[in-house]
Structure formats: structure tokens, C-alpha cells
Design a protein around this motif. Structure first.
Motif, mmCIF file in Angstrom:
data_model
loop_
_atom_site.group_PDB
_atom_site.id
_atom_site.type_symbol
_atom_site.label_atom_id
_atom_site.label_comp_id
_atom_site.label_asym_id
_atom_site.label_seq_id
_atom_site.Cartn_x
_atom_site.Cartn_y
_atom_site.Cartn_z
ATOM 1 N N SER A 96 0.930 -1.427 -0.109
ATOM 2 C CA SER A 96 -0.044 -0.009 -0.196
ATOM 3 C C SER A 96 0.684 1.197 0.078
ATOM 4 N N LEU A 97 1.843 1.367 0.903
ATOM 5 C CA LEU A 97 2.719 2.467 0.759
ATOM 6 C C LEU A 97 3.666 2.788 -0.382
ATOM 7 N N GLN A 106 2.070 4.136 -3.650
ATOM 8 C CA GLN A 106 2.086 5.436 -3.758
ATOM 9 C C GLN A 106 2.982 6.228 -4.490
ATOM 10 N N LEU A 107 4.243 5.340 -4.401
ATOM 11 C CA LEU A 107 5.196 6.149 -5.415
ATOM 12 C C LEU A 107 5.553 5.341 -6.427
ATOM 13 N N PRO A 167 2.932 4.444 -9.418
ATOM 14 C CA PRO A 167 1.561 4.223 -10.088
ATOM 15 C C PRO A 167 1.762 3.301 -11.586
ATOM 16 N N SER A 220 7.483 7.746 -12.109
ATOM 17 C CA SER A 220 7.878 7.137 -10.891
ATOM 18 C C SER A 220 9.349 7.656 -10.464
ATOM 19 N N ARG A 277 -0.096 12.710 -9.569
ATOM 20 C CA ARG A 277 -0.996 11.767 -8.884
ATOM 21 C C ARG A 277 -1.782 12.402 -7.735
ATOM 22 N N GLN A 322 -0.868 14.391 -3.544
ATOM 23 C CA GLN A 322 0.146 14.336 -2.685
ATOM 24 C C GLN A 322 -0.681 13.574 -1.396
ATOM 25 N N THR A 323 -0.205 12.347 -0.796
ATOM 26 C CA THR A 323 -0.717 11.811 0.155
ATOM 27 C C THR A 323 -0.037 12.383 1.478
ATOM 28 N N TRP A 328 1.643 10.517 3.617
ATOM 29 C CA TRP A 328 2.916 10.104 3.730
ATOM 30 C C TRP A 328 4.032 10.621 2.835
ATOM 31 N N LEU A 329 3.717 10.736 1.521
ATOM 32 C CA LEU A 329 4.647 11.611 0.737
ATOM 33 C C LEU A 329 5.069 13.122 1.166
#
Length: 342
Positions: free
Chosen positions: A45-46, A49-50, A52, A57, A95, A97-98, A100-101
């Protein structure tokens, strides 16, 4: 020109994440994807995010091509903070930003540790159990490319690596989603065959980094999921014994290796490796040839067919000979990579 000697752990990680985010009905990766996504996994899952399945990437995820996993993870976690922020900004523009990012872009040490731990867990849980098959495919691809080079030099090598790659001296043209020119300026180009690379070759966005071209290795029928209809390692081990079967598989997958190489790969003594090689040689499954002070072992057609669970072709015979000499190039060239739009 260089050819990567083995699968690159972080490139395979990145491209396998692309495969996980892709179609569940993929002809090659579909069964592997279904097997991998059997339950929730925080590391996947983590990392998704980096990584796609389409688009950009960050380049920092694939540093130091050719490094082992530990060295590569250390390079990822110690990436320059300015570069980290710039590459994550490119990803965020594509994408979003989350949280965590965002923490990572702000230089949060805990977020970077989470990244390193997730990459390690992912490699151990998802890739390590199939790594012997990934390595077999990449090493077989490397053997094919070396033969191309011996038969026709760099021109033959560059002209045959992939249908979407065309060698037009002094430019290597690649069918690519975006226009991108990579001028080598004497730096050389590292070719990295990859199991999980699909469709078209890929490269780094930042042309200031060491130039690489990652391209799909020829998988043949070698998939990452077991096929009960094809004899596998268990059946081969029952026939030959576990260690002797492993020796034959190592000699076949590598395209040729030494007794010392067998001993290192399998964790056996040099004397044991020599003894097993002698039995396989007497049975007509491998050939052994002395070069200077080293003995090289290669699989015969019968040995290769046995290791791969296939039927040997009719009319094959074993003979000695010398390696074909490379053909001289028409003129010296300095290649650059030209990735043209589709």
C-alpha cells in the motif's frame, strides 16, 4: 556498452509494483498478481503511492544500477533532500500528494525509515520466493545478448534487444510515450534486462544520472506461478537428488558456470560441487571444458531439456568448436538514446 550481470533488485521491485497496479487479467502477470494480493499488505500500500502503474515514478527509487539490495536501499534512504523534494513534486503534480509523501518531501526521518522497511519487506515477501526464476530468465537473456555481440558486435546487440528498439548509427531509437533525448557524452550505456519490464523499454527521466536502458527480458514460458502440468524442481530433485538437481539447474540457468560458482551459489564445498558435476557429465547432462586454470560447465541439450521440463529437439548433437568471432563494425560510433514519441 555494458550488460547487467543479474536482475537489478530495485528495478524489479519498481516494475513489479507497476504490474501489481495493472490489469488482473494480464496474460503474464495476472496469476502472479492474484497470488500476491491475497491479503492486505502495508508495504504494498505504501509503495504503490510511489509507483503508479502508468506515468512517472521517482528516479531515486532505482539508484546505483547493479547494486545488491542492501546497498540500493541505503542509497534510497540517503538520497539528497533537494532531489527528493523535486522528484516527489513531479509525482504529486501527476497523482496528487498523500500525507506520507508530504512527510517524506519535508525530510521526515521516520517517513524515510518507513520507505526503507517497506521496500525490504516487499522484496522478502513478494520477490525473494520467485527470485531464482527471475534470475534464470535474466541470465538466459544475458546469454542470448552475449551471443549476439559475438556474432555481430555492438550493432547486432543493439539491433536485436527488442522490437521497439532500432539501431540507427549513431542513435538508438526507442518507441517511448514521450519525447526524450539522452546524450551519452562518453558515459556509456548500461542495458538492464528485466523480468517485470513489460511492453516497451524504460529509462530514467533525469539525464544527469548514469544512463541505463531497462528492457523486457525474453521470458519464454518461464512464469512465476507453478504449472502442475510441467515437471518442476520437486520432480527433478526426486529423480537426481536435491543437490545434484540444484547443480543442473544452476548450470542451465547461468548459461555456463565454474565449479567455484556452483559452490558459492548452492552453499556447498568445492569438492562436493566437483563430484556432482562429474556425475552429471558422465550422464551426458553437462559438458565440462578447461579454460586456463578454470573448468567451465555448460548444460547439454538433454540436460537443459531435463532442467526446464521440456522435450529435447530431434537431431541435436553435441560437438566442440570455437566461439564465433565478432564482425568488425563499419565505423566507430558513439551511440545516444533517442526516445521518440509513439
Amino acid at each position: 556498452m555494458r550488460l547487467a550481470p543479474q536482475p537489478d533488485p530495485v528495478w524489479e521491485m519498481l516494475l513489479s509494483l507497476h504490474a501489481l497496479g495493472g490489469s488482473p487479467d494480464h496474460i503474464v502477470f495476472g496469476p502472479w498478481r492474484a497470488e500476491t494480493l491475497t491479503g492486505p499488505d502495508p508495504s504494498i500500500s505504501l509503495l504503490l503511492q510511489l509507483a503508479p502503474p502508468r506515468g512517472y515514478s521517482p528516479d531515486f527509487l532505482t539508484p546505483a544500477a547493479g547494486a545488491d539490495l542492501e546497498s540500493a536501499l541505503e542509497a534510497v534512504m540517503s538520497v539528497d533532500r533537494a532531489r527528493l523534494r523535486a522528484e516527489l513534486a513531479l509525482l504529486a503534480a501527476q497523482r496528487g500528494q498523500t500525507p506520507w509523501l508530504r512527510r517524506m518531501a519535508e525530510g521526515d526521518a521516520a517517513a524515510m525509515r518507513e520507505l526503507g522497511a517497506a521496500m525490504f519487506r516487499y522484496h522478502q515477501r513478494v520477490l525473494s520466493r520467485s527470485w531464482h526464476r527471475i534470475r534464470a530468465v535474466v541470465e538466459a537473456e544475458r546469454t542470448m545478448r552475449v551471443r549476439d555481440f559475438l556474432d555481430g558486435g555492438v550493432e547486432r546487440l543493439l539491433g536485436t534487444i527488442h522490437p521497439l528498439v532500432r539501431w540507427d548509427p549513431p542513435v538508438l531509437k526507442v518507441d517511448y510515450p514521450v519525447r526524450q533525448d539522452l546524450v551519452l557524452n562518453g558515459r556509456g550505456l548500461l542495458l538492464i534486462p528485466s523480468y517485470f519490464c513489460w511492453g516497451r523499454p524504460v529509462t530514467l527521466l533525469d539525464d544527469g544520472l548514469d544512463p541505463v536502458l531497462v528492457y523486457p527480458a525474453n521470458r519464454g514460458l518461464q512464469l512465476l506461478t507453478e504449472d502442475s502440468a510441467v515437471p518442476g524442481p520437486v520432480a527433478l530433485a526426486r529423480l537426481l537428488g536435491r543437490t545434484r538437481a540444484a547443480v543442473l539447474e544452476e548450470v542451465t540457468a547461468s548459461g555456463g558456470t565454474t565449479g567455484g560458482g556452483i559452490a558459492r551459489r548452492l552453499g556447498v564445498s568445492a569438492a562436493s560441487a566437483s563430484e556432482h558435476a562429474a556425475v552429471l557429465r558422465e550422464a551426458g547432462l553437462i559438458l565440462s571444458r578447461r579454460v586456463a586454470n578454470t573448468v567451465w560447465h555448460t548444460a547439454t541439450p538433454l540436460g537443459r531439456a531435463l532442467a526446464e521440463g521440456s522435450r529435447p529437439a530431434e537431431g541435436l548433437h553435441i560437438s566442440g568448436g570455437v566461439l564465433p568471432q565478432p564482425q568488425p563494425a563499419a565505423r566507430p560510433t558513439t551511440p545516444r538514446v533517442d526516445a521518440s514519441a509513439v
